[in-house]
Each structure stands twice: as structure tokens, then as C-alpha cells.
Motif scaffolding. Structure first.
Motif, mmCIF file in Angstrom:
data_model
loop_
_atom_site.group_PDB
_atom_site.id
_atom_site.type_symbol
_atom_site.label_atom_id
_atom_site.label_comp_id
_atom_site.label_asym_id
_atom_site.label_seq_id
_atom_site.Cartn_x
_atom_site.Cartn_y
_atom_site.Cartn_z
ATOM 1 N N UNK A 476 0.807 -1.213 0.000
ATOM 2 C CA UNK A 476 0.000 0.000 0.000
ATOM 3 C C UNK A 476 0.848 1.274 0.000
ATOM 4 N N UNK A 477 2.174 1.089 -0.048
ATOM 5 C CA UNK A 477 3.048 2.253 -0.070
ATOM 6 C C UNK A 477 3.307 2.849 1.293
ATOM 7 N N UNK A 478 2.994 2.104 2.356
ATOM 8 C CA UNK A 478 3.190 2.599 3.713
ATOM 9 C C UNK A 478 4.487 2.043 4.285
ATOM 10 N N UNK A 479 5.203 2.824 5.046
ATOM 11 C CA UNK A 479 6.381 2.269 5.715
ATOM 12 C C UNK A 479 5.933 1.274 6.783
ATOM 13 N N UNK A 480 6.710 0.209 6.932
ATOM 14 C CA UNK A 480 6.360 -0.778 7.952
ATOM 15 C C UNK A 480 6.440 -0.128 9.328
ATOM 16 N N UNK A 481 5.497 -0.445 10.189
ATOM 17 C CA UNK A 481 5.437 0.188 11.508
ATOM 18 C C UNK A 481 4.797 -0.783 12.482
ATOM 19 N N UNK A 548 3.671 1.651 -4.964
ATOM 20 C CA UNK A 548 3.759 1.844 -3.522
ATOM 21 C C UNK A 548 4.758 0.909 -2.893
ATOM 22 N N UNK A 549 4.775 -0.309 -3.352
ATOM 23 C CA UNK A 549 5.718 -1.290 -2.819
ATOM 24 C C UNK A 549 7.153 -0.870 -3.113
ATOM 25 N N UNK A 550 7.396 -0.474 -4.358
ATOM 26 C CA UNK A 550 8.746 -0.061 -4.735
ATOM 27 C C UNK A 550 9.181 1.162 -3.934
#
Length: 579
Positions: A476-481, A548-550
Motif C-alpha cells: 500500500x506504499x506505507x512504511x512498515x510500523x 507503492x511497494x517499490x
């Protein structure tokens, strides 16, 4: 002559129905039921540490045996814990009875200690949910609940206040047999003729199989041969259709692989066989025929050119003599080549430098486990990345079983499922493929395994991460958190509970460690320290998700490998000319 309470009458009827165990936590409003179990031959109480685990155990037992399984929870928070397992059972089609005991009947509606309204709470996750408010309702209401659970392959919930369970029975128990053998649905002639017409007119036929092909393997293979059709499957269909299948093109969906998706979208007609495949975005939403014995499933995932209400095996037996043999195999052969090529492109992800890669590739560990497990092993699989490794590495053969929360998707299901399977089949090899996230959530069930000395083999894929959640964020283009957490030595925890265990951190130790675990006469836990960066990208995601993944990914992401399926795909290319 014993004092016949409503609770004793209930347990006697369960024994008549063939029930051998009840999973739950004792106490409070359940005490009279538990005491009735104590005094009754042929039935036992399986004490678990959380009622959620009891419901999941019952769900797995019912799926493996095809028979009624029972769980129970005391009033208030006791029975509310059941809800995850009951949702899992209901959506998986497992015949389960849940006994939800209640506060004293004269206190209902007063806001009494631990008061809930289970007759309302469980309606969405059951086919039948009723309260016994007077002894006069027994044994009739219980028998209705049992028949609904068995007849509809669903959950029944019986709510009973503790004082009613302890009261004297009013009516004689009597005897009555459950109707457990279901009739087979044969489609009307109009639908059969329409199906034959669709198959004969289409130049390119594709078959997509779900769990409804369980006893129709031979018929599906015959139809694939006559129509020159590639055969794909859902995750729940894998164990029933992938073995001995020269037309296999893999799996579609979020965990998919191979050429299944492409074959489906290239076909002139796609035939959905006994599947309620939930991911509608992976279906072509056109040129589709669906065969299902549940008429309510027809058309709810995709628009249909034709819906056929019938059992898959009986439907195919009826149409096979009328289906014309297709001489042009170019679509099938081209798809099989594409499938093999697709698998070859990802196989290096788990074979490259595998003996030196630390942390261990989970793909490698799963492939070794597949090699070493018994031919009739039962695997229970946690939701998350363990699902991926099971989908891609466990090789079906018609005797192995794979149980997971494939439709409800609850975490922490694998170990409770294994408890239910091992309780029903004490001599069968049962392997829990647990993620560290799932095991951490219901880790107390290791105590259940030890208490009952269940020879479950718990294989923990310990990457100190919620891997599937991490992947969702990246796509989804979000940084892992908040997906990663500190390392935990699950082998040490297991040993402190009295369970034999080893921790494996180096790939050269994987084979011998798993051999030791599987050969051990009793419960055993293997703590596999695996690579948290080994994620599996779905075969088809949108351009926006790829972008988003890239954008978000700062680490290596592996394709996941395919294990023995590459060998199968290559074998299926024999005697097929190159396109």
C-alpha cells in the motif's frame, strides 16, 4: 439410579450422537455439565487454557472427522471467548455444537455479574442459536441443535443458564439417531444441457477447483482431458485436486502462483467447481459457469453466464458422456509451458546460497518439512506467512490434510487446530506450522499440549515479525510500523513447560532438527529462526500497489519459491511439443 439433571440428559444425548470429548475451561455455570461428563463413560473433558482455543480445536476435529464436535464456555467472558473459533467453524463448514452457559435464569436482565446475552451474541456465527430456559425444552431443543449442525455442516449454539442445567430433567431422554449422511444434489436437466452446450461451444475451457471437489478428483481429471482444460485451484481446493494432476496450473488469489490467473483470463469459459472463492478481483467477472451444491453460493463472487445447482461429482458424471472431446490442445499446452516457466523464475529464491543464508530461508525449511513429513500427516497452518509456505511447499497426495483458518483468517489458529486433530487422531502425525505472532497470541495452549501429552509437533517460523502485515503495508506504499518485535526463544519457553524443544538458527541444522522432532514420541517444538525479509508478493497486484511497494520497500523481498511443484510442472510437459 442416578439423579437425572438437565446437564446429565444433555451429556447422555451427546454420547448418543457419538461425541467423545468437549473442549473448554471448567467452572462456574458449567459445573453441572462438567460433573455429568465426569460421571459418563465414553466422553471426556479436554481442558484448554482459553475457550477460543477450545472452539478452534472443535472446528478442526469436525473438519477432519466429518462428525459433530463440541466446545463449551461458562457464563459471560467464558463463552464470549468462543466467538473466534465459532466464526472459523461456521465459515469452514464444520459441524460444531457450542454450549454457552448463562447466569442464573432469575438474574437475566438485571445487569448481574458477568451478564451477557449469548443468544444474541452468537447468531451471526451460527446456523442455530437458542436458549433453554426451562427443563421442559429438553431433549427436543438439543436434538434440533445437533441435527442442524450436522445436517448443514454448521455451528449450533445452545445457551443454558447454570440453574437450568442443574435442575431435574422433566422429559425422558429416549433415543434418536442423527441423520448424518447427506443426499447428493443432481442439477435439473435444463442446467445440465446448458452446461454441456457451454463446454462444447468454447474453444478454450479452464477449470477452477475448490474444496467442493473433495470426492470428484477422477471426474475433474476426465473433464479436463475431454475439454483440454488447464486446472487451477483455490487454497482449500489444493489438497483435493493438485495431486496426480497433469493439467495443474497452480493457484489463484493472494497466495497464488503459476499460470492459474492468466489461464482463467484467457479462457472462453471458466468453470468454477465447488468453490466459494472470496477474492472476486482475481476472477474475470465474465464468461463464467459455476457448479455448487449450495444454491446460495451461485453468483455471489462473480457474474455468471450459467449457474448449476448440483454436487460437483454427480454433475460431472452426468455431463461427461455428452461433452465432446476437443482435439486442439494448443491452449492447454501453452498454459502448461507458461506455468512451468513461471515457477522456474522464482525457484532460485530459496535455493540460492541456502546452506549459507542466515537467518534461515523459511521457504527452505518448509520444503524440508514437506520432504520429511508422513504421507498421511495433518498440517495445521497459522494465518499469515505460514499460509504462504504451506500453499507453496506442502505437497498433496490425497492422504495428507491441511487445516487453516482459510476463510475467517484469525491469528493463532494452528496450535489449537492441532490440539483438536491430535485429540481425535492420537496415532496420526500432526504438525502445527505456527508463526511466532500466532503462537505468541495463544501460547498458553502449549500447556494444553503438555497436560494431555498430545504428540503435536509445533514448528515455529520465528521471524520476530508480523510478516503478512508488513507486506500489506509495503504494497500500500506505507512504511512498515509496529510489525517487528524483539526476539523470543520459544524453545526455552516450551522446555520450561515440559515439552522437548530445539532452537535452529543455521540452515545446515534444519534437516536433522526436523527429523529429531518428527521422530520424537510425544510433543515437540522446533523454534526455527527465519528471515523476516522473506515475503511473498501476490502474482497480480495493481500498478499503484507496485509503485507503492517499490517506494516503501528498503529490503530484499523474495518471491517465495515453489518446492516440488516445479518438478510436477516439468513432469506435466512430457510429450508436449514446445509452443
Amino acid at each position: 439410579m442416578r439423579n437425572l439433571t438437565v446437564a446429565q440428559q444433555m451429556v447422555d444425548i451427546l454420547r448418543q450422537a457419538g461425541v467423545e470429548r468437549i473442549y473448554g475451561v471448567v467452572g462456574d455455570s458449567l459445573n453441572s455439565v462438567v460433573d455429568a461428563v465426569r460421571r459418563t463413560d465414553g466422553i471426556e473433558w479436554v481442558h484448554v487454557r482459553n475457550e477460543e482455543a477450545g472452539a478452534l480445536a472443535a472446528a478442526a476435529e469436525a473438519q477432519l472427522t466429518g462428525k459433530l464436535a463440541v466446545c463449551a464456555g461458562s457464563c459471560g467472558p467464558g463463552n464470549t471467548h468462543l466467538i473466534q473459533g465459532l466464526y472459523d467453524a461456521q465459515r469452514s463448514g464444520a459441524p460444531v455444537l457450542a454450549i454457552a452457559s448463562h447466569i442464573p435464569s432469575h438474574q437475566i436482565g438485571t445487569g448481574f455479574f458477568q451478564e451477557t446475552h449469548p443468544e444474541r451474541l452468537f447468531t451471526e456465527c451460527s446456523d442455530y442459536c437458542e436458549m433453554i430456559g426451562t427443563p421442559k425444552q429438553m431433549p427436543r431443543v438439543l436434538r434440533i441443535a445437533l441435527q442442524r449442525a450436522v445436517g448443514n455442516s454448521a455451528v449450533s449454539v445452545l445457551v443454558i443458564p447454570g440453574d437450568v442445567a442443574h435442575a431435574q430433567a422433566t422429559h425422558p431422554t429416549g433415543t434418536s439417531d442423527l441423520v448424518t449422511e447427506r443426499g447428493r444434489v443432481v442439477p435439473p436437466d435444463t442446467q445440465l444441457h446448458a452446461l454441456v452446450e457451454k463446454l462444447n461451444e468454447a474453444r478454450k475451457v479452464m477449470l477452477f477447483a475448490g474444496a467442493g471437489v473433495r470426492d470428484a478428483h477422477a471426474e475433474v481429471m476426465s473433464l479436463a482431458e475431454k475439454t483440454a482444460a488447464p486446472v487451477g485451484h483455490s487454497l482449500r481446493g489444493k489438497e483435493w485436486i493438485q495431486f496426480d494432476n497433469p493439467y495443474d496450473v497452480g493457484m489463484s488469489g493472494l497466495l497464488g502462483y503459476g499460470a492459474c490467473y492468466d489461464a482463467m483470463h484467457e479462457a472462453d469459459v471458466v468453470v468454477l467447481l465447488g468453490t466459494d472463492f472470496p477474492y472476486n478481483d482475481f476472477l474475470p467477472q465474465a464468461k463464467t459457469v459455476q457448479i455448487d451444491h449450495e444454491v446460495g453460493h451461485l453468483g455471489r463472487r462473480t457474474v455468471l453466464d450459467l449457474g448449476v445447482h448440483g454436487d460437483v461429482r454427480e454433475t460431472l458424471r452426468a455431463v461427461l458422456p455428452l461433452v465432446e472431446t476437443k482435439r486442439d490442445r494448443s491452449y492447454l499446452d501453452r498454459t502448461l509451458h507458461k506455468h512451468a516457466k513461471s515457477l522456474e523464475t522464482v525457484v532460485g529464491a530459496y535455493t540460492r546460497n541456502v546452506e549459507r543464508h542466515i537467518p534461515i530461508h523459511p521457504e527452505y525449511a518448509a520444503s524440508v518439512l514437506d520432504e520429511l513429513a508422513h504421507d498421511d500427516a495433518v498440517f495445521t497452518v497459522d494465518t499469515g506467512m505460514s499460509n504462504v509456505w504451506a500453499a507453496r511447499y506442502l505437497t498433496p497426495n490425497g492422504r495428507r490434510r491441511v487445516i487453516g483458518s482459510f476463510l475467517h483468517g484469525t491469528m493463532a489458529n494452528a496450535l489449537p487446530h492441532a490440539i483438536g486433530v491430535q485429540s481425535a487422531y492420537p496415532g496420526r502425525q500432526v504438525i502445527s506450522m505456527s508463526g511466532d505472532g500466532g503462537l505468541g497470541m495463544l501460547m498458553g495452549e502449549l500447556l494444553t499440549v503438555k497436560l494431555h501429552d498430545l504428540p503435536v509437533k509445533t514448528i515455529v517460523f520465528n521471524n520476530s515479525s508480523l510478516g503478512m502485515v508488513k507486506l500489506e503495508m509495503l504494497v500500500e506504499g506505507l512504511p512498515e510500523y509496529e510489525t517487528d518485535h524483539g526476539p523470543v526463544d520459544y524453545a526455552a519457553i516450551a522446555r520450561s513447560a515440559g515439552i522437548e524443544a530445539i532452537r535452529i538458527e543455521r540452515p545446515e541444522d534444519v534437516t536433522e532438527g526436523l527429523k529429531q522432532a518428527l521422530a520424537h514420541d510425544g510433543p515437540f517444538l522446533v523454534d526455527l529462526v527465519t528471515d523476516p525479509n522473506a515475503l511473498s508478493i501476490p502474482p497480480h497486484i495493481s500498478a499503484g500497489q507496485v509503485k507503492g511497494f517499490a517506494f516503501a520497500a528498503g529490503r530484499t523481498v523474495l518471491d517465495g519459491g515453489v518446492g516440488k511443484m516445479l518438478d510436477l510442472a516439468r513432469a506435466n510437459l512430457r510429450n508436449i511439443p514446445r509452443p
